[in-house]
Design a protein around this motif. Structure first.
Motif, mmCIF file in Angstrom:
data_model
loop_
_atom_site.group_PDB
_atom_site.id
_atom_site.type_symbol
_atom_site.label_atom_id
_atom_site.label_comp_id
_atom_site.label_asym_id
_atom_site.label_seq_id
_atom_site.Cartn_x
_atom_site.Cartn_y
_atom_site.Cartn_z
ATOM 1 N N VAL A 118 0.812 -1.270 -0.038
ATOM 2 C CA VAL A 118 -0.003 0.000 -0.172
ATOM 3 C C VAL A 118 0.801 1.130 -0.037
ATOM 4 O O VAL A 118 1.962 1.114 0.511
ATOM 5 N N GLY A 119 0.597 2.335 -0.893
ATOM 6 C CA GLY A 119 1.168 3.261 -0.800
ATOM 7 C C GLY A 119 0.361 4.645 -1.762
ATOM 8 O O GLY A 119 -0.291 4.397 -2.250
ATOM 9 N N LYS A 120 0.763 5.764 -1.585
ATOM 10 C CA LYS A 120 0.294 7.039 -2.114
ATOM 11 C C LYS A 120 1.376 7.854 -2.531
ATOM 12 O O LYS A 120 2.426 8.337 -1.760
ATOM 13 N N VAL A 121 1.426 8.419 -3.641
ATOM 14 C CA VAL A 121 2.425 9.224 -4.140
ATOM 15 C C VAL A 121 1.645 10.754 -4.452
ATOM 16 O O VAL A 121 0.440 10.852 -4.870
ATOM 17 N N LEU A 122 2.579 11.587 -4.182
ATOM 18 C CA LEU A 122 2.350 12.915 -4.216
ATOM 19 C C LEU A 122 3.491 13.695 -4.564
ATOM 20 O O LEU A 122 4.531 13.584 -3.881
ATOM 21 N N LYS A 123 3.541 14.460 -5.939
ATOM 22 C CA LYS A 123 4.583 15.457 -6.211
ATOM 23 C C LYS A 123 4.124 16.759 -6.229
ATOM 24 O O LYS A 123 3.303 17.221 -6.892
ATOM 25 N N LYS A 124 4.813 17.684 -5.248
ATOM 26 C CA LYS A 124 3.905 18.718 -5.103
ATOM 27 C C LYS A 124 5.178 19.642 -4.112
ATOM 28 O O LYS A 124 5.566 19.122 -3.231
ATOM 29 N N PRO A 125 5.317 20.750 -4.595
ATOM 30 C CA PRO A 125 5.934 21.756 -3.917
ATOM 31 C C PRO A 125 5.813 21.998 -2.301
ATOM 32 O O PRO A 125 4.421 21.924 -2.289
ATOM 33 N N MET A 126 6.738 22.121 -1.614
ATOM 34 C CA MET A 126 6.447 22.218 -0.211
ATOM 35 C C MET A 126 5.588 23.432 0.148
ATOM 36 O O MET A 126 4.569 23.446 0.866
ATOM 37 N N LEU A 127 5.752 24.614 -0.561
ATOM 38 C CA LEU A 127 5.036 25.764 -0.529
ATOM 39 C C LEU A 127 3.453 25.485 -0.883
ATOM 40 O O LEU A 127 2.876 26.443 -0.495
ATOM 41 N N GLU A 128 3.120 24.656 -1.542
ATOM 42 C CA GLU A 128 1.844 24.406 -2.002
ATOM 43 C C GLU A 128 1.172 23.157 -1.311
ATOM 44 O O GLU A 128 -0.080 23.099 -1.429
ATOM 45 N N THR A 129 1.926 22.572 -0.297
ATOM 46 C CA THR A 129 1.354 21.297 0.258
ATOM 47 C C THR A 129 0.532 21.843 1.283
ATOM 48 O O THR A 129 1.050 22.689 2.260
ATOM 49 N N THR A 130 -0.791 21.364 1.488
ATOM 50 C CA THR A 130 -1.809 21.647 2.565
ATOM 51 C C THR A 130 -1.519 20.767 3.549
ATOM 52 O O THR A 130 -0.971 19.710 3.680
ATOM 53 N N GLU A 131 -2.323 21.184 4.898
ATOM 54 C CA GLU A 131 -2.349 20.139 5.809
ATOM 55 C C GLU A 131 -3.023 18.751 5.470
ATOM 56 O O GLU A 131 -2.669 17.724 6.126
ATOM 57 N N ASP A 132 -3.963 18.900 4.747
ATOM 58 C CA ASP A 132 -4.879 17.740 4.169
ATOM 59 C C ASP A 132 -3.901 16.821 3.473
ATOM 60 O O ASP A 132 -3.907 15.656 3.619
ATOM 61 N N ASP A 133 -2.976 17.478 2.690
ATOM 62 C CA ASP A 133 -1.845 16.591 1.760
ATOM 63 C C ASP A 133 -1.107 16.084 2.810
ATOM 64 O O ASP A 133 -0.946 14.804 2.658
ATOM 65 N N TYR A 134 -0.518 16.499 3.810
ATOM 66 C CA TYR A 134 0.358 16.058 4.703
ATOM 67 C C TYR A 134 -0.346 14.809 5.578
ATOM 68 O O TYR A 134 0.400 13.840 5.657
ATOM 69 N N ASP A 135 -1.413 15.214 6.093
ATOM 70 C CA ASP A 135 -2.227 14.228 6.866
ATOM 71 C C ASP A 135 -2.679 12.772 6.142
ATOM 72 O O ASP A 135 -2.342 11.912 6.603
ATOM 73 N N SER A 136 -2.784 13.078 4.926
ATOM 74 C CA SER A 136 -3.424 11.832 3.843
ATOM 75 C C SER A 136 -2.310 11.183 3.556
ATOM 76 O O SER A 136 -2.201 9.825 3.675
ATOM 77 N N MET A 137 -1.117 11.728 3.315
ATOM 78 C CA MET A 137 0.257 11.013 3.155
ATOM 79 C C MET A 137 0.813 10.317 4.337
ATOM 80 O O MET A 137 1.098 9.188 4.034
ATOM 81 N N SER A 138 0.740 11.034 5.261
ATOM 82 C CA SER A 138 1.039 10.335 6.527
ATOM 83 C C SER A 138 0.311 9.157 6.832
ATOM 84 O O SER A 138 0.903 7.918 7.208
ATOM 85 N N ALA A 139 -1.209 9.314 6.648
ATOM 86 C CA ALA A 139 -1.793 8.073 7.233
ATOM 87 C C ALA A 139 -1.854 6.907 6.178
ATOM 88 O O ALA A 139 -1.846 5.825 6.677
ATOM 89 N N VAL A 140 -1.324 7.184 4.944
ATOM 90 C CA VAL A 140 -1.436 5.984 4.029
ATOM 91 C C VAL A 140 -0.016 5.168 4.020
ATOM 92 O O VAL A 140 -0.074 4.391 4.211
ATOM 93 N N ASN A 141 1.293 6.149 4.129
ATOM 94 C CA ASN A 141 2.328 5.774 3.937
ATOM 95 C C ASN A 141 3.204 5.380 5.211
ATOM 96 O O ASN A 141 3.827 4.368 5.305
#
Length: 257
Positions: free
Chosen positions: A97-120
């Motif tokens: 199981v895994g989830k990929v996100l390619k996104k600059p840090m300055l554009e990364t939202t809290e939801d992005d972070y929480d979702s990636m952390s939860a999955v990976n």
């Protein structure tokens, strides 16, 4: 002597419906596994899970499919309980199981972070925990991470960053479960020829990744193919059991540590 072959063994594969997980599920059945439990996340993967299950049954093994969102502890506990109820035991547990996100840090939202952390990260930790509780003595556990753990690159902070803890989870689990003869490893493929890769990358980035590995010109796609990774997982969960606590980057020379 302990039998480290896959013959007659049972396996649980998280993310086992398609792509790498699906190929691994088929491979283990064709090589003698007696029963394979296939986890899939969403309704969109149900048909693929059923197709993989049919191939497993045709190979002479029993197949079981389970749907679950493994970002919650309760769902993870239920998956392992259901797999044990269906197969009687779990000899091998593999988490793809895994989830990929390619996104600059300055554009990364809290939801992005929480979702990636939860999955990976979160799901990987609790997969290892439940595997440690349920996998048979002398069993095998393997988790998929990423070769970006050996890279110096922008834009993948939440992806590589949420996979990085799994390297230590693997070391800790291998120590804690060693008294029962359980080996625990992680494999970090390079960019793989799957929909997860193409959905994140521009055409220019795709061209770069297809030429970045030292052995790219010898690959049918230039990328890591799922057929390149399955033999490594198969080895680590069988005769390669003496390798434990390690994260291995398998990428044709894309990155190294």
């Amino acid at each position: 002597m302990v039998d480290h072959s896959i013959n007659g063994k049972t396996a649980l594969i998280a993310g086992g419906a398609k792509n790498l997980g699906g190929l691994l599920a088929r491979d283990l059945a064709e090589r003698g596994a007696s029963s394979v439990a296939i986890h899939y996340n969403s309704d969109s993967a149900k048909a693929a899970a059923e197709e993989t299950a049919a191939v497993i049954e045709d190979a002479g093994a029993k197949a079981h499919t389970f749907q679950a969102d493994l970002t919650t502890v309760g769902a993870m506990e239920q998956l392992f309980a259901d797999a044990v109820a269906a197969m009687g035991r779990i000899d091998v547990a593999v988490n793809t199981v895994g989830k990929v996100l390619k996104k600059p840090m300055l554009e990364t939202t809290e939801d992005d972070y929480d979702s990636m952390s939860a999955v990976n990260a979160k799901s990987a930790f609790f997969f290892l925990k439940e595997a440690g509780k349920h996998v048979s003595d002398n069993g095998k556990i393997c988790t998929l991470v990423t070769s970006l753990l050996g890279a110096y690159t922008p834009f993948y902070a939440t992806y590589a960053g949420s996979k990085a803890p799994v390297e230590h989870f693997t070391r800790a689990a291998s120590k804690e479960f060693s008294e029962r003869g359980i080996s625990v490893t992680a494999i970090g493929p390079g960019p793989m020829d799957t929909p997860f890769f193409y959905g994140q990358e521009s055409s220019e980035a795709q061209a770069y990744h297809k030429s970045a590995a030292a052995l790219s010109r010898f690959s049918k796609t230039g990328l890591t193919d799922i057929e390149d990774i399955v033999p490594w997982i198969r080895f680590l969960i069988t005769e390669g059991w003496w390798m434990t606590g390690q994260t291995i980057l398998v990428n044709g020379g894309y990155t190294t540590k």
